[in-house]
Design an enzyme around this catalytic site. Structure first.
Site, PDB file in Angstrom:
ATOM      1  N   ASP A 103       6.043   3.532   4.945  1.00 35.21           N
ATOM      2  CA  ASP A 103       4.877   3.085   4.377  1.00 35.21           C
ATOM      3  C   ASP A 103       5.470   2.632   2.648  1.00 35.21           C
ATOM      4  OD1 ASP A 103       1.627   2.695   3.984  1.00 35.21           O
ATOM      5  OD2 ASP A 103       1.109   4.926   3.463  1.00 35.21           O
TER       6      ASP A 103
ATOM      7  N   HIS B  47       7.204  -6.442   3.343  1.00 35.21           N
ATOM      8  CA  HIS B  47       7.045  -6.964   4.530  1.00 35.21           C
ATOM      9  C   HIS B  47       8.915  -6.743   5.063  1.00 35.21           C
ATOM     10  CE1 HIS B  47       3.065  -4.651   5.182  1.00 35.21           C
ATOM     11  NE2 HIS B  47       2.576  -6.205   5.062  1.00 35.21           N
TER      12      HIS B  47
ATOM     13  N   LEU C 220      21.284   5.689  20.407  1.00 34.21           N
ATOM     14  CA  LEU C 220      20.414   6.393  20.016  1.00 34.21           C
ATOM     15  C   LEU C 220      19.278   5.172  20.466  1.00 34.21           C
ATOM     16  CD1 LEU C 220      19.285   7.284  17.177  1.00 34.21           C
ATOM     17  CD2 LEU C 220      19.845   5.291  16.503  1.00 34.21           C
TER      18      LEU C 220
HETATM   19  C1  IPE Z   1       0.700   3.788   8.512  1.00 35.51           C
HETATM   20  O1  IPE Z   1       0.477   3.056   6.975  1.00 35.51           O
HETATM   21  C2  IPE Z   1       0.829   2.779   9.720  1.00 35.51           C
HETATM   22  C3  IPE Z   1       2.109   2.271   9.604  1.00 35.51           C
HETATM   23  C4  IPE Z   1       3.021   2.969   8.397  1.00 35.51           C
HETATM   24  C5  IPE Z   1       2.508   0.821  10.594  1.00 35.51           C
HETATM   25  P1  IPE Z   1      -1.121   2.709   6.878  1.00 35.51           P
HETATM   26  O2  IPE Z   1      -0.973   2.287   5.491  1.00 35.51           O
HETATM   27  O3  IPE Z   1      -1.917   1.963   8.197  1.00 35.51           O
HETATM   28  O4  IPE Z   1      -2.056   4.051   6.632  1.00 35.51           O
HETATM   29  P2  IPE Z   1      -3.083   4.018   5.660  1.00 35.51           P
HETATM   30  O5  IPE Z   1      -4.157   4.019   5.520  1.00 35.51           O
HETATM   31  O6  IPE Z   1      -2.752   4.926   4.151  1.00 35.51           O
HETATM   32  O7  IPE Z   1      -3.631   5.914   6.531  1.00 35.51           O
HETATM   33  C1  IPE Z   2       3.459  -0.393   5.881  1.00 34.20           C
HETATM   34  O1  IPE Z   2       3.096  -0.480   4.623  1.00 34.20           O
HETATM   35  C2  IPE Z   2       3.497  -1.530   6.522  1.00 34.20           C
HETATM   36  C3  IPE Z   2       2.649  -1.404   7.434  1.00 34.20           C
HETATM   37  C4  IPE Z   2       1.324  -0.612   7.454  1.00 34.20           C
HETATM   38  C5  IPE Z   2       2.877  -2.604   8.238  1.00 34.20           C
HETATM   39  P1  IPE Z   2       1.824  -0.826   3.635  1.00 34.20           P
HETATM   40  O2  IPE Z   2       1.698  -2.309   4.018  1.00 34.20           O
HETATM   41  O3  IPE Z   2       0.832   0.035   4.315  1.00 34.20           O
HETATM   42  O4  IPE Z   2       1.409  -0.696   2.534  1.00 34.20           O
HETATM   43  P2  IPE Z   2       1.069  -0.043   0.875  1.00 34.20           P
HETATM   44  O5  IPE Z   2       1.023   1.170   1.735  1.00 34.20           O
HETATM   45  O6  IPE Z   2      -0.219  -1.419   1.204  1.00 34.20           O
HETATM   46  O7  IPE Z   2       1.287  -0.018   0.052  1.00 34.20           O
HETATM   47 MG    MG Z   3       0.083   1.861   3.850  1.00 33.91          MG
END
Ligand code: IPE
Ligand code: IPE
Ligand code: MG
Length: 245
Positions: A21, A38, A132
């Site tokens: 995240d 990303h 793995l």
């Molecule tokens: C969880 O992250 C999903 C992934 C890392 C793919 P999100 O960014 O979607 O989660 P919330 O919305 O902060 O809980």
């Molecule tokens: C995690 O990073 C990747 C996915 C959920 C696909 P985010 O896109 O959720 O990044 P933040 O939480 O907005 O910083």
């Molecule tokens: Mg996120």
């Protein structure tokens, strides 16, 4: 005198799961579009896979796209699917060379057809690898997964092939998308959020949780090592009495 166990002597986790995240916040912090975050996130995943292999971890499971992430703007979802295609294309040979098996969990029906095909091909190609297992959760949500497992068992019962009393935790587990994988020993989440966000709810029953402030694109091998050290300092009890040593 009793000695604290030497952390170095504790085993490395057999299975590490990561909620990757913070890509969006990383991009914002650098004044870049979310896609750039990303893209850098994919590079961090490469480092995590490499690091897990070097540590001797046998299973690495990563949350790539949740069943709730469809709420995001269409353009971001398209970018993510594009990155996923590129990741599979560019990485599969390397994964295969390193004896890594690629496994995908989550509902594939909603993924673009070509992506679903690429995944199936990559899984087939790496099926015999055993250094793995890299499991990528795509369009994955744990509540959906548990509901689907319950539905499957209910169908068996309705068809007269399964007795209701035979539905044990083990039987339910065998109907989950993670059947055959050990439960994660360690679940790691980056970006400072301290929640599970519908990831591996059943499987996390006794996982050790480690939360890191670092944003996922900045994640490096040393962060993985640090999380493993933290894990090794924990005492896992599974409900048993606290150890006296
Ligand atoms: C969880 O992250 C999903 C992934 C890392 C793919 P999100 O960014 O979607 O989660 P919330 O919305 O902060 O809980
Ligand atoms: C995690 O990073 C990747 C996915 C959920 C696909 P985010 O896109 O959720 O990044 P933040 O939480 O907005 O910083
Ligand atoms: Mg996120």
């Amino acid at each position: 005198m009793a000695h604290a166990p030497d952390p170095a002597a504790r085993p490395v986790p057999r299975h590490i799961a990561i909620i990757m995240d913070g890509n969006g916040r990383w991009a914002r912090r650098h004044g870049l579009p979310r896609t750039a975050g990303h893209r850098r996130g994919v590079e961090a995943l490469r480092r995590a896979v490499q690091g897990a292999g070097e540590l001797g971890v046998r299973h690495l499971t990563v949350f790539g796209f949740s069943s709730e992430n469809w709420k995001r703007p269409a353009s971001e979802i398209e970018d993510l699917m594009w990155l996923l295609r590129r990741y599979i294309q560019s990485e599969i040979a390397e994964l295969h060379k390193n004896n890594i098996r690629l496994n995908v969990i989550g509902d594939r029906a909603r993924l673009p057809d070509d992506v679903a095909r690429m995944i199936a091909d990559a899984e087939t190609r790496t099926a015999e690898n055993d250094a793995l297992v890299l499991t990528v959760a795509l369009n994955y949500g744990s509540r959906n997964e548990i509901a689907a497992a319950a539905r499957r068992l209910a169908e068996e019962v309705a068809a007269g092939r399964l007795a209701p009393e035979a539905i044990t935790p083990e039987r339910l587990e065998s109907a989950l998308s993670t059947a055959g994988l050990p439960d994660p020993d360690l679940i790691l989440r980056t970006s400072g959020e301290q929640r599970i966000s519908n990831f591996l709810l059943w499987q996390a029953a006794y996982s050790e949780l480690v939360f890191m402030d670092k944003l996922w694109p900045d994640f490096g091998e040393s962060d993985l090592t640090e999380a493993v050290r933290e894990y090794q300092r924990r005492e896992r009890r599974y409900g048993a009495a606290i150890s006296s040593s």
